[in-house]
Design an enzyme around this catalytic site. Structure first.
Site, mmCIF file in Angstrom:
data_model
loop_
_atom_site.group_PDB
_atom_site.id
_atom_site.type_symbol
_atom_site.label_atom_id
_atom_site.label_comp_id
_atom_site.label_asym_id
_atom_site.label_seq_id
_atom_site.Cartn_x
_atom_site.Cartn_y
_atom_site.Cartn_z
ATOM 1 N N ARG A 169 -71.390 -33.416 -20.489
ATOM 2 C CA ARG A 169 -72.676 -33.873 -21.037
ATOM 3 C C ARG A 169 -73.247 -35.105 -20.339
ATOM 4 N NH1 ARG A 169 -69.140 -33.040 -24.738
ATOM 5 N NH2 ARG A 169 -68.786 -35.249 -25.066
ATOM 6 N N THR A 227 -61.219 -30.504 -14.038
ATOM 7 C CA THR A 227 -61.841 -29.346 -14.689
ATOM 8 C C THR A 227 -61.145 -28.075 -14.187
ATOM 9 O OG1 THR A 227 -63.416 -28.808 -12.941
ATOM 10 C CG2 THR A 227 -64.055 -30.543 -14.467
ATOM 11 N N ALA A 283 -47.565 -28.643 -12.955
ATOM 12 C CA ALA A 283 -48.125 -29.857 -13.574
ATOM 13 C C ALA A 283 -47.643 -31.114 -12.853
ATOM 14 C CB ALA A 283 -47.819 -29.896 -15.063
ATOM 15 N N LEU A 338 -44.621 -32.016 -11.986
ATOM 16 C CA LEU A 338 -43.390 -31.920 -11.179
ATOM 17 C C LEU A 338 -43.716 -32.084 -9.691
ATOM 18 C CD1 LEU A 338 -41.586 -28.851 -12.812
ATOM 19 C CD2 LEU A 338 -41.096 -31.276 -13.155
ATOM 20 N N ASP A 359 -52.683 -16.556 -12.772
ATOM 21 C CA ASP A 359 -52.413 -17.984 -12.622
ATOM 22 C C ASP A 359 -51.143 -18.219 -11.793
ATOM 23 O OD1 ASP A 359 -53.092 -20.733 -13.399
ATOM 24 O OD2 ASP A 359 -51.147 -20.662 -14.400
ATOM 25 N N LYS A 417 -50.485 -19.834 -7.952
ATOM 26 C CA LYS A 417 -49.535 -20.913 -7.664
ATOM 27 C C LYS A 417 -48.616 -20.547 -6.499
ATOM 28 C CE LYS A 417 -49.539 -22.811 -12.326
ATOM 29 N NZ LYS A 417 -48.909 -22.748 -13.633
#
Ligand code: ADP
Ligand code: ASP
Ligand code: MG
Length: 814
Positions: free
Chosen positions: A507, A554, A610, A612, A677, A681
């Site tokens: 926003r 994001t 994440a 790691l 996903d 990776k």
């Protein structure tokens, strides 16, 4: 006897004039003092503006005149509230004179240099008179003397040259007879031998004070201004700049020649030979020590004393293969410029003599080009010289220090520091004395260049990182909080000064080039301007801060599309968004290349596992010469959570819903459950292992039911999970029968990669993987049998934020 000069700000308000009066009274207790004053702050500019407006037949010169009038009247009323008739009468008379001069300029439509000088004298005449009369009205032992009766010049209007013998003798004669303890003189203004009004050049009050000091051989010249001395660089542009305690005449001269406005360059000359020290002091903080300019070369510190800049520079380049053969080339060139009164600030000549670059003031650029083109008309026609190249919007920055010549590598450090920040250098000059190294750069880069050079040469130990974060949801918020908490630690232990200079959610967005106040960042962001992805990039770029880092928190495709723009602007990119690195290989390669080319780090540790340290470890293995043979991994915290909680006692739908509620899945759970996903990776790990691969090359054996795979909305998908419960129970039962655990595994074997659900037998390192943990096993040349294993929580806002944080610190430690 002492000479004190007070600048425009020092006499810019009644409050400041009262400070000046206190200082003068204090000094006068022990010694006679001579006080030279500038015009009231900003008045010289306003007089010039009024003159220009009048010349251009713009009647708004009357408004400017009114402002000038009001400023002076209100100062007088404040300073001498009672019995001020005689002062008011004088000021009024002067203003009437000024008004008729402006009316005259308006009428004849002309403002010659001679008239301009006459116009500017009003500033100093008024300020000095008001100060002297105020002192007298308070019974101070003060007298006024118009320095136009003392300082004699030629008729070179706007920057007249002084007749020293006559001027010095006038000064000596006057002061030898003077009885008063305090004498007030206007600075800057003078008269020619034939009585015309002249000025000594903008900023010239300092020079008046220096001449008075030299003529009377006083013990000290004090320049009182609005900053606490000569700073390591312009304090208005670099917050970390600090006053230099001691500096040599040569260094001070060099700094002022190259733009340190605090001292008018010719000021040093008169006092230099007499060894009269110049003390620069702050009228607003008289107790602060300030800077002493003298011959004392025990002034310590490093070889670089200061950095300065001159803006509004144009660069003229003359080149051509025939230049060597042109007789008297340099003489003709410089004669041409000198005839047109064009001042050359910087010269560089390539050793081949095929090209020469001249730095001049931008205002002279067109005239210089015309004049040179005319002088070398024949040679240009014969193509011995190319037509002159003219570039504008440039600045000169200069490093200054007497001792630079004894130190090697300073220019190397200067240019590599600028290069690292992607500041393009257009020309370089180093004086033979080696007291100065200067470079021509784009004016838009000046602030960044001064800050980064200052950090390099004067702050050595701290590195400032300017972080711009897009996306302050779950993870982003944690990141901001972690940065807030760790700032002090980073400064003290890692010498990193980390600031968040920009923040955005979907926003609103906010920026602050001094760093946002992290105690109130939510309110500040809430009240920010309307967010836009492109707008965020444009603003980040235009702030042009050193070590800028854009952080993408994001999962947005459009944000990832802007990375190339950020990198091209030398802004580092740190992303937990996986889209860019798992996009088309060409795009991934381009981003890597841009990162190298523009010296802007591109880090994305959190794309896999994440927080790691998986990618970092892989990069270190590769950098140290190891080769990746294969990778086996459980890379989905969400799938691991799902299969660790799913059994014949739970429902598949409920477990997936729980994972989503905990924030372990992507907003669209199909991205996790379809294996996309995980495929992204392992693709990123394969690419980081040096293999060219695309998402389509990865074999993906889905475990979802057919209707689950075909569902075209998130809601529909959830419905299929309920309807197809038996399909999922069958998967569980099959594994259980073999005493196996279900794990979603990614594999890479050197050239192929695959993802899929596997039944893992007891004893396998994956078997006991708990909760949302990830595990990666690297089999490499150096770890052929026992793999290098990295294991731990592979999902969650806190760990992802700390992974992003670690990437940012990696850049800081670079
Ligand atoms: P005054 O009116 O007192 O003569 P000036 O405006 O001429 O004051 O000079 C003081 C200003 O010079 C400071 O306010 C600062 O903005 C500028 N400046 C530029 N470089 C330096 C520097 N290296 N050290 C101190 N001041 C500098
Ligand atoms: N008032 C003049 C100027 O503004 C001279 C000075 O301040 O030194 O340039
Ligand atoms: Mg000045």
């Amino acid at each position: 006897m002492k000479v004190l000069k007070f600048g425009g700000t020092s006499v810019g308000s009644s409050k400041n004039i009262n400070k000046v009066i206190n200082i003068l009274n204090d000094y006068a207790k022990t010694d006679p003092v001579i006080c030279v004053v500038s015009a009231v702050g900003g008045i010289t500019d306003k007089l010039l503006l009024a003159g220009e407006l009048a010349k251009n037949k713009d009647t708004s010169f009357n408004n400017t005149f009114d402002i000038i009038k009001d400023i002076h009247f209100s100062i007088v009323k404040d300073l001498v509230p009672n019995n001020n008739d005689s002062i008011m009468r004088y000021v009024d008379e002067k203003l009437v004179e000024l008004k008729s001069l402006l009316d005259g300029i308006y009428l004849i439509n002309e403002l010659s240099p001679k008239t301009s000088d006459k116009l500017l004298t009003f500033g100093e005449l008024l300020s000095s008179f008001i100060l002297a009369e105020t002192l007298k009205s308070r019974n101070a032992p003060a007298a006024y003397k118009n320095s136009q009766d003392l300082v004699v010049t030629n008729s070179n209007f706007t920057k007249a040259e002084v007749d020293y013998p006559l001027t010095y003798s006038n000064i000596q004669t006057y002061f030898n007879a003077a009885k008063q303890q305090i004498t007030i003189l206007p600075g800057f203004i003078s008269k020619s031998k034939s009585g015309e009004q002249t000025t000594l050049g903008r900023g010239g009050s300092d020079f008046t004070a220096a001449m008075v000091s030299a003529a009377l051989n006083v013990e000290q010249l004090e320049i009182w201004t609005d900053v606490s001395g000569m700073y390591t660089t312009n304090p208005k542009l670099v917050k970390q700049a600090y006053p230099i305690k001691k500096i040599s005449y040569q260094e001070a001269m060099e700094l002022s020649h190259f733009g340190a406005k605090v001292l008018y360059p010719p000021t040093v000359q008169p006092v230099l030979n007499l060894n009269i020290p110049i003390h620069i002091k702050n009228t607003l903080e008289p107790e602060v020590a300030g800077t002493i300019i003298s011959n004392d070369d025990t002034n310590g510190n490093g070889p670089v004393k200061g950095i300065s800049n001159i803006n509004n520079i144009a660069l003229l380049t003359l080149q051509g293969s025939g230049m060597i053969g042109i007789p008297g080339f340099s003489r003709r060139l410089f004669e041409t410029l000198s005839l047109d009164k064009i001042n050359v600030i910087l010269i560089t000549q390539a050793s081949s003599e095929h090209s020469i670059c001249l730095g001049i003031e931008e205002k002279d650029a067109e005239a210089a080009k015309l004049a040179i083109d005319a002088t070398f008309e024949n040679e240009i026609a014969l193509r011995k010289i190319d037509p002159i190249i003219l570039e504008k919007d440039l600045s000169i920055i200069a490093l200054v220090g007497d001792k630079m010549k004894n130190h090697q590598g300073i220019s190397g450090k200067m240019f590599s520091t600028l290069g690292k920040n992607n500041i393009n250098i257009r020309a370089i000059a180093q004086g033979a004395s080696e007291k100065n190294i200067s470079a021509v750069i784009a004016q838009s880069d000046v602030k960044k260049a001064l800050n980064t050079l200052h950090e390099q040469f004067f702050e050595t130990k701290t590195k400032q990182l300017n972080v711009f974060i897009t996306g302050v949801g779950n993870v982003g918020e944690k990141l901001v909080e972690q940065i807030k908490k760790q700032r002090k630690y980073l400064k003290e232990n890692l010498k990193i000064n980390m600031r968040i200079a920009g923040l955005s959610n979907s926003r609103t967005m906010v920026f602050n080039d001094d760093g946002l106040d992290l105690n109130h960042w939510k309110e500040t962001l809430e009240a920010g301007e309307k967010a836009s992805l492109k707008g965020f990039y444009e603003k980040t770029k235009s702030l042009n801060l050193r070590n800028s880092i854009f952080v993408d928190v994001t999962a947005n495709y459009d944000v990832s599309n802007l990375y190339a723009d950020y990198l091209r602007s030398s802004i580092g990119v740190v992303a937990c968004n996986k889209i860019a690195c798992s996009s088309d290989f060409e795009n991934y390669k381009l981003l890597k290349q841009l990162s190298l080319k523009y010296n802007a780090p591109f880090l994305f540790e959190t794309n896999v596992g994440a927080g790691l340290p998986i990618i970092d470890t892989l990069n270190n293995l590769m950098a140290s010469g190891d080769k990746i043979k294969s990778i086996q991994a459980v890379l989905s915290g969400s799938l691991n959570f799902v299969f660790n909680n799913f059994s014949d006692k739970t429902k598949f739908y409920d477990v997936v819903k729980d994972a989503a509620a905990e924030g372990y899945t992507e907003p669209d759970p199909r991205i996790d459950l379809s294996g996309v996903d995980v495929a992204r990776k392992i693709l990123i790990l394969a690419r980081e292992s040096g293999v060219e691969m695309n998402l389509e090359d990865i074999e993906n054996t889905p475990f979802l039911s057919d209707s689950g795979l075909k569902s075209d909305s998130v809601d529909d998908f959830y419905k299929t999970l309920i309807e197809d419960e038996s399909h999922y129970q069958n998967l569980y039962a099959s594994a259980k029968a073999k005493n196996c655990q279900l794990k979603y595994v990614a594999q890479f074997n050197g050239d192929k990669a695959s993802v899929g659900l596997q039944e893992i037998p007891e004893g396998h390192p994956f078997y006991n993987l708990e909760g949302k943990d990830n595990i990666v096993m690297f089999y490499t040349q150096r770890y052929p049998e026992q793999p290098m294993i990295i294991k731990g929580a592979g999902a969650g806002a806190d760990v992802t934020a700390s992974g992003l944080f670690a990437d940012i610190i990696r850049i800081g430690n670079d």
